[in-house]
Design a protein around this motif. Structure first.
Motif, PDB file in Angstrom:
ATOM      1  N   LEU A  24       0.772  -1.211   0.147  1.00 15.01           N
ATOM      2  CA  LEU A  24       0.135  -0.108   0.017  1.00 15.01           C
ATOM      3  C   LEU A  24       0.790   1.263   0.080  1.00 15.01           C
ATOM      4  O   LEU A  24       1.987   1.288   0.350  1.00 15.01           O
ATOM      5  CB  LEU A  24      -0.963  -0.063   1.202  1.00 15.01           C
ATOM      6  CG  LEU A  24      -1.959  -1.086   1.284  1.00 15.01           C
ATOM      7  CD1 LEU A  24      -2.603  -0.848   2.682  1.00 15.01           C
ATOM      8  CD2 LEU A  24      -2.891  -1.007   0.171  1.00 15.01           C
ATOM      9  N   GLY A  25       0.300   2.474  -0.343  1.00 13.79           N
ATOM     10  CA  GLY A  25       1.039   3.583  -0.527  1.00 13.79           C
ATOM     11  C   GLY A  25       1.984   3.535  -1.825  1.00 13.79           C
ATOM     12  O   GLY A  25       1.940   2.718  -2.647  1.00 13.79           O
ATOM     13  N   ARG A  35       5.314   5.258   1.196  1.00  6.20           N
ATOM     14  CA  ARG A  35       5.243   6.603   1.449  1.00  6.20           C
ATOM     15  C   ARG A  35       3.503   6.850   1.221  1.00  6.20           C
ATOM     16  O   ARG A  35       3.117   6.195   0.407  1.00  6.20           O
ATOM     17  CB  ARG A  35       5.685   7.513   0.482  1.00  6.20           C
ATOM     18  CG  ARG A  35       5.466   9.151   0.948  1.00  6.20           C
ATOM     19  CD  ARG A  35       5.903  10.208  -0.168  1.00  6.20           C
ATOM     20  NE  ARG A  35       4.824  10.446  -1.040  1.00  6.20           N
ATOM     21  CZ  ARG A  35       4.983  11.035  -2.228  1.00  6.20           C
ATOM     22  NH1 ARG A  35       5.697  11.503  -2.453  1.00  6.20           N
ATOM     23  NH2 ARG A  35       3.761  11.227  -2.901  1.00  6.20           N
ATOM     24  N   MET A  36       2.919   7.417   2.050  1.00  6.56           N
ATOM     25  CA  MET A  36       1.416   7.623   1.965  1.00  6.56           C
ATOM     26  C   MET A  36       0.986   9.195   2.365  1.00  6.56           C
ATOM     27  O   MET A  36       1.582   9.625   3.393  1.00  6.56           O
ATOM     28  CB  MET A  36       0.748   6.730   3.218  1.00  6.56           C
ATOM     29  CG  MET A  36      -0.917   6.696   2.999  1.00  6.56           C
ATOM     30  SD  MET A  36      -1.489   5.355   4.052  1.00  6.56           S
ATOM     31  CE  MET A  36      -1.269   4.192   3.103  1.00  6.56           C
ATOM     32  N   TYR A  44       6.244   8.347   5.794  1.00  5.54           N
ATOM     33  CA  TYR A  44       7.084   7.470   5.446  1.00  5.54           C
ATOM     34  C   TYR A  44       7.046   6.110   6.387  1.00  5.54           C
ATOM     35  O   TYR A  44       6.856   6.522   7.679  1.00  5.54           O
ATOM     36  CB  TYR A  44       8.552   7.674   5.375  1.00  5.54           C
ATOM     37  CG  TYR A  44       8.910   8.647   4.164  1.00  5.54           C
ATOM     38  CD1 TYR A  44       8.723   7.935   2.760  1.00  5.54           C
ATOM     39  CD2 TYR A  44       8.934   9.719   4.375  1.00  5.54           C
ATOM     40  CE1 TYR A  44       9.004   8.800   1.617  1.00  5.54           C
ATOM     41  CE2 TYR A  44       9.097  10.632   3.278  1.00  5.54           C
ATOM     42  CZ  TYR A  44       9.201  10.260   2.097  1.00  5.54           C
ATOM     43  OH  TYR A  44       9.564  10.965   0.958  1.00  5.54           O
ATOM     44  N   TYR A  45       6.805   4.817   6.153  1.00  5.35           N
ATOM     45  CA  TYR A  45       6.555   3.878   7.059  1.00  5.35           C
ATOM     46  C   TYR A  45       7.197   2.434   6.458  1.00  5.35           C
ATOM     47  O   TYR A  45       7.414   2.522   5.214  1.00  5.35           O
ATOM     48  CB  TYR A  45       5.243   3.653   7.652  1.00  5.35           C
ATOM     49  CG  TYR A  45       4.194   3.248   6.467  1.00  5.35           C
ATOM     50  CD1 TYR A  45       4.208   1.698   6.180  1.00  5.35           C
ATOM     51  CD2 TYR A  45       3.586   4.051   5.348  1.00  5.35           C
ATOM     52  CE1 TYR A  45       3.231   1.197   5.299  1.00  5.35           C
ATOM     53  CE2 TYR A  45       2.725   3.546   4.545  1.00  5.35           C
ATOM     54  CZ  TYR A  45       2.624   2.110   4.350  1.00  5.35           C
ATOM     55  OH  TYR A  45       1.848   1.601   3.339  1.00  5.35           O
ATOM     56  N   LEU A  46       7.448   1.687   7.478  1.00  4.87           N
ATOM     57  CA  LEU A  46       7.945   0.335   7.282  1.00  4.87           C
ATOM     58  C   LEU A  46       6.969  -0.672   7.616  1.00  4.87           C
ATOM     59  O   LEU A  46       6.397  -0.316   8.686  1.00  4.87           O
ATOM     60  CB  LEU A  46       9.391  -0.001   7.696  1.00  4.87           C
ATOM     61  CG  LEU A  46      10.670   0.909   6.965  1.00  4.87           C
ATOM     62  CD1 LEU A  46      11.676   0.829   8.052  1.00  4.87           C
ATOM     63  CD2 LEU A  46      10.912   0.318   5.665  1.00  4.87           C
ATOM     64  N   VAL A  47       6.924  -1.908   7.058  1.00  3.50           N
ATOM     65  CA  VAL A  47       6.077  -2.693   7.418  1.00  3.50           C
ATOM     66  C   VAL A  47       7.064  -3.856   7.976  1.00  3.50           C
ATOM     67  O   VAL A  47       7.689  -4.489   7.161  1.00  3.50           O
ATOM     68  CB  VAL A  47       4.995  -3.373   6.797  1.00  3.50           C
ATOM     69  CG1 VAL A  47       4.248  -4.665   7.063  1.00  3.50           C
ATOM     70  CG2 VAL A  47       4.345  -2.335   6.226  1.00  3.50           C
ATOM     71  N   ALA A  48       6.901  -4.437   9.302  1.00  7.62           N
ATOM     72  CA  ALA A  48       7.703  -5.581   9.645  1.00  7.62           C
ATOM     73  C   ALA A  48       7.101  -6.811   8.966  1.00  7.62           C
ATOM     74  O   ALA A  48       6.028  -7.222   9.348  1.00  7.62           O
ATOM     75  CB  ALA A  48       7.987  -5.758  11.185  1.00  7.62           C
ATOM     76  N   PRO A  49       7.724  -7.666   8.293  1.00  8.40           N
ATOM     77  CA  PRO A  49       7.274  -8.821   7.549  1.00  8.40           C
ATOM     78  C   PRO A  49       6.756  -9.889   8.465  1.00  8.40           C
ATOM     79  O   PRO A  49       5.828 -10.482   8.047  1.00  8.40           O
ATOM     80  CB  PRO A  49       8.245  -9.145   6.629  1.00  8.40           C
ATOM     81  CG  PRO A  49       9.730  -8.859   7.042  1.00  8.40           C
ATOM     82  CD  PRO A  49       9.352  -7.535   8.016  1.00  8.40           C
ATOM     83  N   ARG A  50       7.358 -10.245   9.593  1.00  3.52           N
ATOM     84  CA  ARG A  50       6.922 -11.199  10.343  1.00  3.52           C
ATOM     85  C   ARG A  50       6.204 -11.016  11.727  1.00  3.52           C
ATOM     86  O   ARG A  50       5.792 -11.623  12.402  1.00  3.52           O
ATOM     87  CB  ARG A  50       8.137 -12.412  10.768  1.00  3.52           C
ATOM     88  CG  ARG A  50       8.809 -12.884   9.447  1.00  3.52           C
ATOM     89  CD  ARG A  50       9.984 -13.598   9.894  1.00  3.52           C
ATOM     90  NE  ARG A  50      10.533 -13.903   8.852  1.00  3.52           N
ATOM     91  CZ  ARG A  50      11.433 -12.917   8.152  1.00  3.52           C
ATOM     92  NH1 ARG A  50      11.721 -11.951   8.388  1.00  3.52           N
ATOM     93  NH2 ARG A  50      12.506 -13.557   7.110  1.00  3.52           N
ATOM     94  N   ASP A  51       6.194  -9.615  11.883  1.00  2.00           N
ATOM     95  CA  ASP A  51       5.490  -9.097  13.277  1.00  2.00           C
ATOM     96  C   ASP A  51       4.647  -8.213  12.746  1.00  2.00           C
ATOM     97  O   ASP A  51       4.348  -7.532  11.847  1.00  2.00           O
ATOM     98  CB  ASP A  51       6.608  -8.230  14.051  1.00  2.00           C
ATOM     99  CG  ASP A  51       7.549  -9.302  14.507  1.00  2.00           C
ATOM    100  OD1 ASP A  51       7.282 -10.465  14.852  1.00  2.00           O
ATOM    101  OD2 ASP A  51       8.725  -8.699  14.511  1.00  2.00           O
ATOM    102  N   PRO A  52       3.419  -8.035  13.732  1.00  2.00           N
ATOM    103  CA  PRO A  52       2.236  -7.072  13.355  1.00  2.00           C
ATOM    104  C   PRO A  52       2.739  -5.670  13.641  1.00  2.00           C
ATOM    105  O   PRO A  52       2.289  -5.102  14.803  1.00  2.00           O
ATOM    106  CB  PRO A  52       1.120  -7.350  14.236  1.00  2.00           C
ATOM    107  CG  PRO A  52       1.748  -8.296  15.425  1.00  2.00           C
ATOM    108  CD  PRO A  52       2.945  -8.971  15.060  1.00  2.00           C
ATOM    109  N   LEU A  53       3.696  -5.219  13.148  1.00  2.80           N
ATOM    110  CA  LEU A  53       4.236  -3.785  13.358  1.00  2.80           C
ATOM    111  C   LEU A  53       4.381  -2.938  12.106  1.00  2.80           C
ATOM    112  O   LEU A  53       4.956  -3.462  11.078  1.00  2.80           O
ATOM    113  CB  LEU A  53       5.585  -4.110  13.940  1.00  2.80           C
ATOM    114  CG  LEU A  53       6.497  -3.168  14.572  1.00  2.80           C
ATOM    115  CD1 LEU A  53       5.649  -2.432  15.647  1.00  2.80           C
ATOM    116  CD2 LEU A  53       7.772  -3.592  14.849  1.00  2.80           C
ATOM    117  N   ILE A  54       3.986  -1.725  12.379  1.00  2.00           N
ATOM    118  CA  ILE A  54       4.101  -0.830  11.166  1.00  2.00           C
ATOM    119  C   ILE A  54       4.875   0.218  11.995  1.00  2.00           C
ATOM    120  O   ILE A  54       4.657   0.715  13.001  1.00  2.00           O
ATOM    121  CB  ILE A  54       2.864  -0.210  10.758  1.00  2.00           C
ATOM    122  CG1 ILE A  54       2.302  -1.564  10.011  1.00  2.00           C
ATOM    123  CG2 ILE A  54       2.986   1.107   9.926  1.00  2.00           C
ATOM    124  CD1 ILE A  54       0.783  -0.922   9.640  1.00  2.00           C
TER     125      ILE A  54
END
Length: 66
Positions: A24-25, A35-36, A44-54
């Motif tokens: 997304l973004g 970027r959103m 700007y944000y990162l998504v942790a691939p294995r954790d429920p974390l933004i």
């Protein structure tokens, strides 16, 4: 700031339902730094691939607010 928190909360809600938010973004490819837009500015944000974390990396307010 409140709008970024609201949008980040929506990303977390989407991720908790199983939707892949890493594409997304705006960004060059899925995953990585995204970027959103938010109320004339963006964040700007990162998504942790294995954790429920933004991770919100940077917030850029609208230029008229600078």
């Amino acid at each position: 700031m409140a709008e970024v928190e609201r949008l980040a909360g929506q990303l977390v809600d989407l991720a908790s339902t199983g939707i892949d938010v890493s594409d997304l973004g705006n960004g060059p490819r899925p995953g990585g730094l995204r970027r959103m837009d938010a109320v004339g500015g963006w964040f700007y944000y990162l998504v942790a691939p294995r954790d429920p974390l933004i991770i919100i990396v940077r917030i850029v307010p609208p230029f008229d607010a600078l």
